[in-house]
Scaffold this active site. Structure first.
Site, PDB file in Angstrom:
ATOM      1  N   LYS A 105     -26.501  48.026  26.671  1.00  0.00           N
ATOM      2  CA  LYS A 105     -27.176  49.407  26.656  1.00  0.00           C
ATOM      3  C   LYS A 105     -27.736  49.642  25.338  1.00  0.00           C
ATOM      4  O   LYS A 105     -27.129  49.591  24.254  1.00  0.00           O
ATOM      5  CB  LYS A 105     -25.965  50.499  26.959  1.00  0.00           C
ATOM      6  CG  LYS A 105     -26.604  51.784  27.127  1.00  0.00           C
ATOM      7  CD  LYS A 105     -25.697  52.826  27.535  1.00  0.00           C
ATOM      8  CE  LYS A 105     -25.980  54.412  27.180  1.00  0.00           C
ATOM      9  NZ  LYS A 105     -25.065  55.339  27.896  1.00  0.00           N
ATOM     10  N   GLU A 117     -22.764  40.847  23.971  1.00  0.00           N
ATOM     11  CA  GLU A 117     -22.269  42.041  24.285  1.00  0.00           C
ATOM     12  C   GLU A 117     -21.544  41.835  26.011  1.00  0.00           C
ATOM     13  O   GLU A 117     -20.419  42.319  26.030  1.00  0.00           O
ATOM     14  CB  GLU A 117     -23.126  43.261  24.321  1.00  0.00           C
ATOM     15  CG  GLU A 117     -23.470  43.957  23.014  1.00  0.00           C
ATOM     16  CD  GLU A 117     -22.525  44.925  22.846  1.00  0.00           C
ATOM     17  OE1 GLU A 117     -21.242  45.140  23.480  1.00  0.00           O
ATOM     18  OE2 GLU A 117     -22.441  45.387  21.558  1.00  0.00           O
ATOM     19  N   LYS A 177     -29.287  48.049  30.488  1.00  0.00           N
ATOM     20  CA  LYS A 177     -29.947  49.213  30.808  1.00  0.00           C
ATOM     21  C   LYS A 177     -30.611  49.589  29.527  1.00  0.00           C
ATOM     22  O   LYS A 177     -30.217  49.337  28.279  1.00  0.00           O
ATOM     23  CB  LYS A 177     -28.613  50.309  30.816  1.00  0.00           C
ATOM     24  CG  LYS A 177     -29.075  51.566  30.866  1.00  0.00           C
ATOM     25  CD  LYS A 177     -27.993  52.517  31.108  1.00  0.00           C
ATOM     26  CE  LYS A 177     -28.345  53.836  30.814  1.00  0.00           C
ATOM     27  NZ  LYS A 177     -27.246  54.863  30.288  1.00  0.00           N
TER      28      LYS A 177
HETATM   29  C1  PBG Z   1     -24.039  58.672  29.407  1.00  0.00           C
HETATM   30  C2  PBG Z   1     -25.378  58.106  30.026  1.00  0.00           C
HETATM   31  C3  PBG Z   1     -26.820  58.025  29.627  1.00  0.00           C
HETATM   32  C4  PBG Z   1     -27.166  57.402  30.830  1.00  0.00           C
HETATM   33  C5  PBG Z   1     -26.332  57.002  31.748  1.00  0.00           C
HETATM   34  N1  PBG Z   1     -25.018  57.213  31.195  1.00  0.00           N
HETATM   35  C6  PBG Z   1     -27.272  58.658  28.562  1.00  0.00           C
HETATM   36  C7  PBG Z   1     -27.218  58.404  27.226  1.00  0.00           C
HETATM   37  O1  PBG Z   1     -26.525  57.264  26.862  1.00  0.00           O
HETATM   38  O2  PBG Z   1     -27.709  58.992  26.377  1.00  0.00           O
HETATM   39  C8  PBG Z   1     -28.824  57.459  30.816  1.00  0.00           C
HETATM   40  C9  PBG Z   1     -29.209  57.292  32.291  1.00  0.00           C
HETATM   41  C10 PBG Z   1     -30.759  57.670  32.481  1.00  0.00           C
HETATM   42  O3  PBG Z   1     -31.501  57.712  31.539  1.00  0.00           O
HETATM   43  O4  PBG Z   1     -31.090  57.548  33.628  1.00  0.00           O
HETATM   44  N2  PBG Z   1     -23.869  57.865  27.937  1.00  0.00           N
END
Ligand code: PBG
Length: 327
Positions: A194, A232, A247
């Site tokens: 992520k 990771e 992501k």
């Molecule tokens: C929580 C989380 C986030 C997203 C998914 N889980 C936000 C972030 O990390 O700031 C983002 C999902 C999206 O943008 O559609 N940590």
């Protein structure tokens, strides 16, 4: 006579084009995110995500039933509590907003697959994904809270948990706690790869989870890095993750492709809020064909090697697959 020649496509029929497709899509591979907030009878439009709504625990089952009609069977739930605190206790209390949404939905749509996002940022007053100690997120102290949250979701009926906090060691901590409490069959879909992305902006508007100070670069990945993704992914795999998430998706297809090639676990790509909002906004302005862009983007993510796609377009994509426009 030509010994070698380029492929000729001019006279191919549609049926032959379909036969020769290298990428096939299935509605079974789609996951639709939902935002659940406190209240009763709520169906509230999300300004930063046109076409998406926040639901209360009592209205969510109808929305899920509707999405199931469209052909989507798996859902990812995000909770927005009424009150936030330093620890993010709303994440694990038995009557928390996600816990109640799970109960209601399991009662009314028992066959919907419910996956819960496990993170603290929607629940903490400071908006960070973990416990803040002396002005910084404390990785190890956060693990117990994430494990507690996962257990509480599983006990409330979650079919799968999806930790998105990016703390090190949380998959092992969650697995240990779930196993120790009889939830040995509850899979973990880990947000393993992520990046600290700008494309989460509209989500933070939807969940009210923007960090109150600083940013998430301490625990989310630097998007200059590609090899780090395999590192990771390998760690989460070794800790017992069942599915790995990459992501965002759209600007990260190289990463999706690497992770799919290197790790023997299913890979889910999360096409995040900013990717969705860009397509919606450009289409609303008449600048692009939104339907076409949605279809092409989804196919590109599977073509890169994703097994699963998490997207706010899941309902519309399911319809496109049904119609035969893609897949
Ligand atoms: C929580 C989380 C986030 C997203 C998914 N889980 C936000 C972030 O990390 O700031 C983002 C999902 C999206 O943008 O559609 N940590």
């Amino acid at each position: 006579m030509h010994l070698t020649r380029r492929p000729r496509r001019l006279r191919r029929t549609d049926a032959i084009r379909r036969l020769l497709r290298e990428t096939r899509l299935s509605r079974d591979a789609l996951v639709l995110p939902f935002f659940v907030r406190e209240g009763k009878g709520v169906r509230e439009a999300i300004p930063s995500l046109p076409g998406q709504w926040r639901y209360s625990p009592d209205t969510l089952p109808d929305a899920i039933a509707e999405a199931k009609e469209a052909g989507v069977g798996c859902f990812l739930l995000f909770g927005i509590p009424a009150r936030k605190d330093e620890e993010g206790s709303g994440a694990w209390v038995p009557d928390g907003v996600v816990q109640r949404a799970l109960g209601e939905t399991k009662r009314r749509c028992p066959d919907a697959v419910l996956i819960t996002d496990v993170c603290l940022c929607e629940y903490t007053s400071h908006g960070h994904c973990g416990l803040v100690v002396d002005g910084a997120v404390d990785n190890d102290k956060t693990l117990a809270l994430l494990a507690k949250t996962s257990l509480s979701h599983a006990a409330a009926g979650a079919d799968m948990v999806a930790p998105s906090d990016m703390m090190d060691g949380r998959v092992a901590a969650i697995r240990h706690t779930l196993d120790g409490n009889g939830f040995t069959e509850t899979p973990i879909m880990s947000y393993a790869v992520k990046y600290a992305s700008t494309f989460y902006g509209p989500f933070r508007g939807a969940a009210g989870s923007a960090p109150g100070f600083g940013d998430r670069k301490g625990y989310q990945m630097d998007w200059h890095n590609r090899r780090e993704a395999a590192l990771e992914a390998g760690l989460d795999s070794a800790e017992g993750a069942d599915i790995l998430i990459v992501k965002p998706a759209m600007s990260y297809l190289d990463v999706v492709s690497d992770v799919a090639a290197k790790v023997d676990l299913p890979v889910a790509a999360y096409s995040v809020s900013g990717e969705y909002a860009m397509i919606r906004a450009a289409a609303e302005k008449g600048l692009i064909d939104g339907y076409g862009a949605m279809c092409e983007t989804a196919v590109s993510i599977f073509r890169a090697g994703a097994d699963i796609l998490i997207t706010y377009f899941a309902g519309e994509l399911a319809a496109a697959i049904r119609k035969g426009d893609i897949g």
